[in-house]
Design a protein around this motif. Structure first.
Motif, short mmCIF file in Angstrom:
data_model
loop_
_atom_site.label_atom_id
_atom_site.label_comp_id
_atom_site.label_asym_id
_atom_site.label_seq_id
_atom_site.Cartn_x
_atom_site.Cartn_y
_atom_site.Cartn_z
N SER A 189 0.81 -1.22 0.00
CA SER A 189 0.00 0.00 0.00
C SER A 189 0.84 1.27 0.00
O SER A 189 0.43 2.29 -0.56
CB SER A 189 -0.92 0.01 1.23
N TYR A 190 2.00 1.21 0.64
CA TYR A 190 2.85 2.40 0.75
C TYR A 190 4.29 2.04 0.35
O TYR A 190 5.21 2.08 1.17
CB TYR A 190 2.81 2.93 2.18
N TYR A 197 4.22 1.88 -7.56
CA TYR A 197 3.09 0.95 -7.63
C TYR A 197 3.29 -0.12 -8.70
O TYR A 197 2.87 -1.27 -8.54
CB TYR A 197 1.80 1.72 -7.91
N TYR A 253 -10.32 4.03 4.91
CA TYR A 253 -10.54 4.49 3.54
C TYR A 253 -10.78 6.00 3.50
O TYR A 253 -10.13 6.73 2.73
CB TYR A 253 -11.74 3.76 2.93
N SER A 256 -7.76 8.07 4.39
CA SER A 256 -6.80 8.07 3.28
C SER A 256 -7.23 9.05 2.19
O SER A 256 -6.40 9.80 1.65
CB SER A 256 -6.67 6.65 2.70
N VAL A 257 -8.52 9.03 1.85
CA VAL A 257 -9.03 9.97 0.84
C VAL A 257 -8.89 11.40 1.32
O VAL A 257 -8.51 12.30 0.55
CB VAL A 257 -10.50 9.64 0.51
N GLU A 261 -5.29 10.64 -0.92
CA GLU A 261 -5.21 9.39 -1.67
C GLU A 261 -6.29 9.35 -2.75
O GLU A 261 -7.43 9.77 -2.52
CB GLU A 261 -5.38 8.19 -0.74
N TRP A 262 -5.92 8.87 -3.92
CA TRP A 262 -6.90 8.63 -4.97
C TRP A 262 -7.89 7.59 -4.46
O TRP A 262 -7.48 6.55 -3.91
CB TRP A 262 -6.18 8.13 -6.21
N MET A 265 -7.23 3.97 -5.11
CA MET A 265 -6.09 3.43 -4.39
C MET A 265 -6.41 3.23 -2.92
O MET A 265 -5.99 2.24 -2.31
CB MET A 265 -4.88 4.36 -4.55
N ALA A 266 -7.15 4.16 -2.34
CA ALA A 266 -7.50 4.05 -0.92
C ALA A 266 -8.39 2.84 -0.65
O ALA A 266 -8.43 2.34 0.48
CB ALA A 266 -8.20 5.32 -0.46
N ARG A 271 -4.85 -2.90 1.47
CA ARG A 271 -4.69 -1.92 2.52
C ARG A 271 -4.66 -2.61 3.89
O ARG A 271 -5.50 -3.48 4.16
CB ARG A 271 -5.81 -0.90 2.47
#
Length: 378
Positions: A189-190, A197, A253, A256-257, A261-262, A265-266, A271
């Motif tokens: 995830s990171y 990615y 989620y 993250s948004v 975060e897109w 992706m979130a 995750r």
């Protein structure tokens, strides 16, 4: 005796030649396959940047973890008290998945060529692309599952060697595996900026990113009687765990948004904040199946019929989604969300089963669906 009343075998008695059929797993399969179609329909009828749609997709990623836990459970439950002969096991298991995998990789590659606006290119280039698809599971977005399943089959004799350890120290094994799973999830995830990615995505089709769920299924099979009894007598705890896991997943989620975060992706399946939800919901789906199996088994005939076609449904539903795209556009242009998804889901289910019924009656059904041909009535 119900299907969930599994007789205990004394140490001085020989193990049964065949393990009993656990009917609760039939409903487990049906629920999970229904959710597989749902998440793919949502993804096909919404935009990647749709925050609400991705919030719905976030917990629905449970399907891949649930299936790999189930795959390991079923295999280990059959062999937990008897030795496995690797050669015989591979000869029987591999063709059931490998042949449809190759066939559908070719089908999806041809479909992509037919529907793509890109030039065909040379024959050698197409052969190289097909070979790469076979190695990576990238012919279509769901084919990775079959590639990982083949890896599970390949490694199963080694997994059987862990049964003794898991029988003695299940929590130690799961704790170590869970820690590794969390570390892998963080890495996926990171990832370090130097990798990106594109690099970590190469692990999507490997057993490494699902190893904890495989061992979870293994431990459940080895300690089936204790696991089943605990879940049946602690159903409230299971429900609370599901609620807590879902809350953690959605909070992760949206946080993250919020921090940029897109959304797509979130809501990614790897995750780390999804792990508690995955574990809890796997237990919850099993518990739902156990209660159903112990009751009147409403819809039992349909469940058995659907389970018999579940692998074929998995293979073919993306084709149904692709063929229905004009319907999605028609509904979306006139009514928008969420009506597009609400109309698309039953249409996809109906068309998928229609396609499956045709394939199951073809002479080469086994290569297309992994199941023998259904006799055609005169």
């Amino acid at each position: 005796m119900t299907t969930t009343e599994i007789p205990l075998v004394r140490a001085d008695e020989p193990a049964p030649a065949r393990s009993p059929h656990l009917r609760q797993l039939d409903l487990y399969r049906v629920i999970t396959f229904a959710l597989v179609i749902l998440i793919h329909v949502i993804g096909s009828t919404t935009f990647p940047q749709d925050v609400v749609a991705d919030a719905f997709q976030t917990p629905l990623h449970l399907t891949r973890e649930a299936f790999f836990a189930l795959t390991a459970f079923v295999l280990v439950f059959q062999y937990r008290d008897r030795p496995v002969q690797p050669g015989k096991f591979w000869r029987r298991r591999f063709p059931l998945v490998a042949v449809p995998y190759v066939v559908w990789t070719v089908i999806y590659r041809v479909y992509s060529l037919i529907t793509s606006d890109q030039p065909f290119g040379s024959i050698s280039a197409q052969v190289r692309t097909l070979g790469l698809d076979l190695l990576t599971g990238n012919a279509w977005y769901h084919m990775y599952f079959m590639l990982v399943t083949l890896q599970v089959y390949l490694l199963f004799p080694l997994l059987v060697k862990l049964i003794g350890l898991i029988r003695r120290r299940p929590w130690t094994v799961l704790a170590c595996s869970g820690a590794l799973q969390a570390a892998v999830a963080v890495f996926m995830s990171y990832p370090p900026a130097a990798l990106g990615y594109g690099f970590v995505s190469k692990f999507f089709a490997t057993f490494v990113v699902y190893q904890f769920y495989m061992l979870l299924g293994t431990a459940a099979a080895v300690h089936f009687e204790a696991m089943h009894a605990w879940l049946r007598t602690h159903s409230r705890w299971v429900l609370l765990a599901m609620a807590g896991g879902l809350a953690v997943a959605e909070t992760g989620y949206f946080v993250s948004v919020h921090f940029g975060e897109w959304p797509e992706m979130a809501s990614d399946a790897f995750r780390p904040y999804l792990i508690p939800w995955f574990v809890a919901v796997i237990a919850g789906i099993y518990l739902a199946g156990a209660r159903w199996a112990e009751g009147r088994q409403r819809g039992g005939r349909f469940v058995s019929w659907a389970v018999n076609r579940s692998f074929a449904v998995f293979l073919t539903h993306p084709i149904a989604i692709a063929l229905l795209d004009p319907l999605f556009v028609f509904v979306g242009d006139r009514y928008g969300a969420p009506w597009t998804t609400l109309a698309a889901y039953p249409a996809t289910v109906a068309l998928t089963f229609g396609i499956v019924e045709v394939l199951r009656r073809l002479p080469w059904s086994k290569a297309l669906t992994g199941r023998a041909r259904v006799p055609v009535r005169a």
